[in-house]
Design a protein around this motif. Sequence first.
Motif, PDB file in Angstrom:
ATOM      1  N   VAL A 103       0.841  -1.102  -0.004  1.00 16.73           N
ATOM      2  CA  VAL A 103      -0.047  -0.072  -0.077  1.00 16.73           C
ATOM      3  C   VAL A 103       0.946   1.248   0.090  1.00 16.73           C
ATOM      4  O   VAL A 103       1.835   1.311   0.479  1.00 16.73           O
ATOM      5  CB  VAL A 103      -0.985  -0.062   1.281  1.00 16.73           C
ATOM      6  CG1 VAL A 103      -1.515   1.511   1.334  1.00 16.73           C
ATOM      7  CG2 VAL A 103      -1.988  -0.950   1.172  1.00 16.73           C
ATOM      8  N   MET A 104       0.493   2.233  -0.779  1.00 14.78           N
ATOM      9  CA  MET A 104       1.182   3.503  -0.784  1.00 14.78           C
ATOM     10  C   MET A 104       0.236   4.734  -0.424  1.00 14.78           C
ATOM     11  O   MET A 104      -0.791   4.533  -1.156  1.00 14.78           O
ATOM     12  CB  MET A 104       1.965   3.730  -2.031  1.00 14.78           C
ATOM     13  CG  MET A 104       2.916   2.560  -2.626  1.00 14.78           C
ATOM     14  SD  MET A 104       3.796   3.142  -4.022  1.00 14.78           S
ATOM     15  CE  MET A 104       2.702   3.464  -5.168  1.00 14.78           C
ATOM     16  N   PHE A 105       0.694   5.650   0.321  1.00 20.84           N
ATOM     17  CA  PHE A 105       0.078   6.932   0.469  1.00 20.84           C
ATOM     18  C   PHE A 105       0.889   7.995  -0.122  1.00 20.84           C
ATOM     19  O   PHE A 105       2.171   7.997   0.428  1.00 20.84           O
ATOM     20  CB  PHE A 105      -0.332   7.185   1.754  1.00 20.84           C
ATOM     21  CG  PHE A 105      -1.313   6.353   2.307  1.00 20.84           C
ATOM     22  CD1 PHE A 105      -2.553   6.485   2.099  1.00 20.84           C
ATOM     23  CD2 PHE A 105      -1.032   5.293   3.072  1.00 20.84           C
ATOM     24  CE1 PHE A 105      -3.587   5.924   2.811  1.00 20.84           C
ATOM     25  CE2 PHE A 105      -1.955   4.194   3.776  1.00 20.84           C
ATOM     26  CZ  PHE A 105      -3.367   4.646   3.396  1.00 20.84           C
TER      27      PHE A 105
ATOM     28  N   PHE B 210       4.388   7.207   1.940  1.00 19.87           N
ATOM     29  CA  PHE B 210       4.414   6.273   2.909  1.00 19.87           C
ATOM     30  C   PHE B 210       3.996   4.995   2.309  1.00 19.87           C
ATOM     31  O   PHE B 210       3.331   4.814   1.419  1.00 19.87           O
ATOM     32  CB  PHE B 210       3.244   6.628   4.008  1.00 19.87           C
ATOM     33  CG  PHE B 210       3.673   7.928   4.709  1.00 19.87           C
ATOM     34  CD1 PHE B 210       4.578   7.776   5.926  1.00 19.87           C
ATOM     35  CD2 PHE B 210       3.233   8.992   4.455  1.00 19.87           C
ATOM     36  CE1 PHE B 210       4.706   8.707   6.599  1.00 19.87           C
ATOM     37  CE2 PHE B 210       3.449  10.189   5.209  1.00 19.87           C
ATOM     38  CZ  PHE B 210       4.352  10.131   6.287  1.00 19.87           C
ATOM     39  N   ILE B 211       4.824   3.927   2.703  1.00 27.36           N
ATOM     40  CA  ILE B 211       4.425   2.512   2.213  1.00 27.36           C
ATOM     41  C   ILE B 211       4.270   1.662   3.436  1.00 27.36           C
ATOM     42  O   ILE B 211       4.762   1.508   4.410  1.00 27.36           O
ATOM     43  CB  ILE B 211       5.547   1.994   1.466  1.00 27.36           C
ATOM     44  CG1 ILE B 211       6.200   2.997   0.315  1.00 27.36           C
ATOM     45  CG2 ILE B 211       5.500   0.470   1.086  1.00 27.36           C
ATOM     46  CD1 ILE B 211       7.516   2.508  -0.385  1.00 27.36           C
ATOM     47  N   SER B 212       3.505   0.863   3.122  1.00 21.39           N
ATOM     48  CA  SER B 212       2.867  -0.302   4.202  1.00 21.39           C
ATOM     49  C   SER B 212       2.894  -1.644   3.482  1.00 21.39           C
ATOM     50  O   SER B 212       2.163  -1.652   2.642  1.00 21.39           O
ATOM     51  CB  SER B 212       1.781  -0.001   5.053  1.00 21.39           C
ATOM     52  OG  SER B 212       1.475  -0.853   6.005  1.00 21.39           O
ATOM     53  N   HIS B 213       3.710  -2.581   3.769  1.00 26.41           N
ATOM     54  CA  HIS B 213       4.130  -3.640   2.945  1.00 26.41           C
ATOM     55  C   HIS B 213       3.933  -5.074   3.541  1.00 26.41           C
ATOM     56  O   HIS B 213       4.980  -5.064   4.559  1.00 26.41           O
ATOM     57  CB  HIS B 213       5.570  -3.374   2.247  1.00 26.41           C
ATOM     58  CG  HIS B 213       5.959  -4.345   1.586  1.00 26.41           C
ATOM     59  ND1 HIS B 213       5.577  -5.168   0.477  1.00 26.41           N
ATOM     60  CD2 HIS B 213       7.205  -5.219   1.968  1.00 26.41           C
ATOM     61  CE1 HIS B 213       6.370  -6.101  -0.054  1.00 26.41           C
ATOM     62  NE2 HIS B 213       7.392  -6.243   0.885  1.00 26.41           N
TER      63      HIS B 213
ATOM     64  N   ILE C 167       3.772 -22.802   1.248  1.00 22.82           N
ATOM     65  CA  ILE C 167       3.556 -21.389   1.038  1.00 22.82           C
ATOM     66  C   ILE C 167       5.054 -20.607   0.791  1.00 22.82           C
ATOM     67  O   ILE C 167       5.681 -20.825   1.912  1.00 22.82           O
ATOM     68  CB  ILE C 167       2.566 -20.731   1.777  1.00 22.82           C
ATOM     69  CG1 ILE C 167       2.203 -19.231   0.993  1.00 22.82           C
ATOM     70  CG2 ILE C 167       3.186 -20.426   3.236  1.00 22.82           C
ATOM     71  CD1 ILE C 167       1.092 -18.489   1.962  1.00 22.82           C
ATOM     72  N   SER C 168       5.182 -20.025  -0.054  1.00 28.74           N
ATOM     73  CA  SER C 168       6.430 -19.359  -0.415  1.00 28.74           C
ATOM     74  C   SER C 168       6.573 -17.812  -0.108  1.00 28.74           C
ATOM     75  O   SER C 168       7.488 -17.216  -0.234  1.00 28.74           O
ATOM     76  CB  SER C 168       6.716 -19.213  -2.067  1.00 28.74           C
ATOM     77  OG  SER C 168       5.889 -18.591  -2.746  1.00 28.74           O
ATOM     78  N   VAL C 169       5.556 -17.271   0.712  1.00 25.76           N
ATOM     79  CA  VAL C 169       5.535 -15.872   1.250  1.00 25.76           C
ATOM     80  C   VAL C 169       5.391 -16.077   2.724  1.00 25.76           C
ATOM     81  O   VAL C 169       4.487 -16.850   3.266  1.00 25.76           O
ATOM     82  CB  VAL C 169       4.632 -15.103   0.814  1.00 25.76           C
ATOM     83  CG1 VAL C 169       4.925 -14.546  -0.914  1.00 25.76           C
ATOM     84  CG2 VAL C 169       3.201 -15.445   0.541  1.00 25.76           C
ATOM     85  N   SER C 170       5.890 -15.224   3.284  1.00 23.43           N
ATOM     86  CA  SER C 170       6.117 -15.353   5.054  1.00 23.43           C
ATOM     87  C   SER C 170       4.936 -14.323   5.580  1.00 23.43           C
ATOM     88  O   SER C 170       4.948 -14.564   6.839  1.00 23.43           O
ATOM     89  CB  SER C 170       7.500 -15.535   5.534  1.00 23.43           C
ATOM     90  OG  SER C 170       8.151 -14.149   5.079  1.00 23.43           O
ATOM     91  N   ARG C 171       4.643 -13.541   4.711  1.00 25.06           N
ATOM     92  CA  ARG C 171       3.886 -12.285   5.418  1.00 25.06           C
ATOM     93  C   ARG C 171       2.622 -12.202   4.632  1.00 25.06           C
ATOM     94  O   ARG C 171       2.916 -11.851   3.295  1.00 25.06           O
ATOM     95  CB  ARG C 171       4.364 -11.066   5.590  1.00 25.06           C
ATOM     96  CG  ARG C 171       5.693 -11.142   6.648  1.00 25.06           C
ATOM     97  CD  ARG C 171       6.000  -9.816   7.193  1.00 25.06           C
ATOM     98  NE  ARG C 171       7.363  -9.651   7.980  1.00 25.06           N
ATOM     99  CZ  ARG C 171       7.835  -8.606   8.534  1.00 25.06           C
ATOM    100  NH1 ARG C 171       7.217  -7.579   8.706  1.00 25.06           N
ATOM    101  NH2 ARG C 171       8.817  -8.907   8.976  1.00 25.06           N
TER     102      ARG C 171
ATOM    103  N   PRO D  39       3.140  -5.378   8.938  1.00 31.15           N
ATOM    104  CA  PRO D  39       3.826  -4.761   7.654  1.00 31.15           C
ATOM    105  C   PRO D  39       5.172  -4.301   7.963  1.00 31.15           C
ATOM    106  O   PRO D  39       5.220  -3.556   9.301  1.00 31.15           O
ATOM    107  CB  PRO D  39       2.677  -3.730   7.293  1.00 31.15           C
ATOM    108  CG  PRO D  39       2.079  -3.191   8.513  1.00 31.15           C
ATOM    109  CD  PRO D  39       2.216  -4.496   9.429  1.00 31.15           C
ATOM    110  N   ASP D  40       5.810  -3.927   6.953  1.00 27.62           N
ATOM    111  CA  ASP D  40       7.063  -2.864   6.920  1.00 27.62           C
ATOM    112  C   ASP D  40       6.414  -1.694   6.675  1.00 27.62           C
ATOM    113  O   ASP D  40       5.664  -1.450   5.713  1.00 27.62           O
ATOM    114  CB  ASP D  40       8.163  -3.566   6.206  1.00 27.62           C
ATOM    115  CG  ASP D  40       8.984  -4.738   6.412  1.00 27.62           C
ATOM    116  OD1 ASP D  40       9.059  -4.908   7.788  1.00 27.62           O
ATOM    117  OD2 ASP D  40       9.558  -5.275   5.731  1.00 27.62           O
ATOM    118  N   ILE D  41       7.025  -0.561   7.652  1.00 22.78           N
ATOM    119  CA  ILE D  41       6.268   0.575   7.162  1.00 22.78           C
ATOM    120  C   ILE D  41       7.532   1.662   6.685  1.00 22.78           C
ATOM    121  O   ILE D  41       8.484   1.597   7.385  1.00 22.78           O
ATOM    122  CB  ILE D  41       5.692   1.322   8.489  1.00 22.78           C
ATOM    123  CG1 ILE D  41       4.681   0.428   8.902  1.00 22.78           C
ATOM    124  CG2 ILE D  41       5.119   2.567   8.033  1.00 22.78           C
ATOM    125  CD1 ILE D  41       3.671   0.196   8.125  1.00 22.78           C
TER     126      ILE D  41
END
Length: 392
Positions: free
Chosen positions: A168-170, A177-180, A233-237, A280-282
């Motif tokens: 997500v981007m604002f 700002f990024i929340s990922h 599953i190959s993604v951890s978040r 998320p990473d912010i």
Amino acid sequence: MALLSQQQLQRFLLNRIDCNAGFKTTSKKNVSVANKERSRCCSAIAIDAPSSGLTDVARIKWGSTMIQGLREEMEDDVVLRSDDDGLDGFSFAAVFDGHAGFSSVKFLRDELYKECVAALQGGLLLSGNDFKAVKKALEGAFESADAKLLKWLEMTGEEVESGSTATVMFIRNDMLFISHIGDSCVALSRSGKAEVLTNSHRPYGSNKVSLQEIRRIREAGGWISNGRICGDISVSRAFGDMRFKTKKNEMLEKGVEEGRWSQKFVSRVQFNGDLVVSSPDIFQVALGSDAEFILLASDGLWDYMNSSDAVNFIRNQLRKHGDVQLACEALAEAALDRRSQDNVSIVIADLGRTDWQSLPLQQQNVVFELGQAFATIGIVSLGIWMSSLLSL
């Protein structure tokens, strides 16, 4: 590296961009892999931006596209919302990359935005110069959205094993700002140099983030097999994925029934936390006068094209025609030409500071394209020559 098709060669030699004004809306239904029809959904908007001391900035121009590759289903989605929605001058963009079905994406594309806006008090916190407050708000919004999604999946019984990454981007002209969570990626072009702003959350690899994810999963009682959590599953978040959160024991029992592991093995497993998380990473990134555009895309692009190549490709597209939407569509096609097997979803935000027509094309890219063109000509000529021999 894929060679140019005959159609692409014709486009190159005529120095034209052939993008349809009308396009097919991406289907959520199964598409035959044999037919490998590329369905797409595109949009382009220009958003008025407030004054931020950068007098050369007037408008942010957006482009977005989604193309279904060889996957049987289109599980990606893109969301764009302008600053007219009460974000205090910020605009919102998000890419969702679903797995095990589209249900989680369908829920999140509206709900996550609502949770973020409520937590950010509209856009008040974004404009408040308090990064800790923004970070706390977005972390809470992601946690709340995930909890609601898990309840909704269990209540509806609709693709209960589905999940989704989200980036997500604002954006305002002077601030991002990024929340990922997951393995999509954001890259920023600063005077033509690619600056990668996010890290993929994957349980394999030797980089710092991957090693942290592997350690967290093992501490939670999980294990990694063939680069996948519990071999799955190959993604951890990610959002959703209840079998790695609220239904972990059921996941173990199902694995025994399917013969994936033994009852003795399961008896030694002790979970201490969720294996897949939605934390998320912010990031906060200042956008100075050297910032040209922001590129957000799913891993269907990044697994087949690095950030420098992607940024150079977009810059050359914008030099040719200045149309961010056409550049977006061309980049997605280029990913498929490089044999991307995944769905490809892309958002580009041109910050409106660069006079693209005044910049010369980068010589190395022109030489590369010429090489592709001549190679294709050679292959076509060879094919014609061989056909003529066979006909004798």
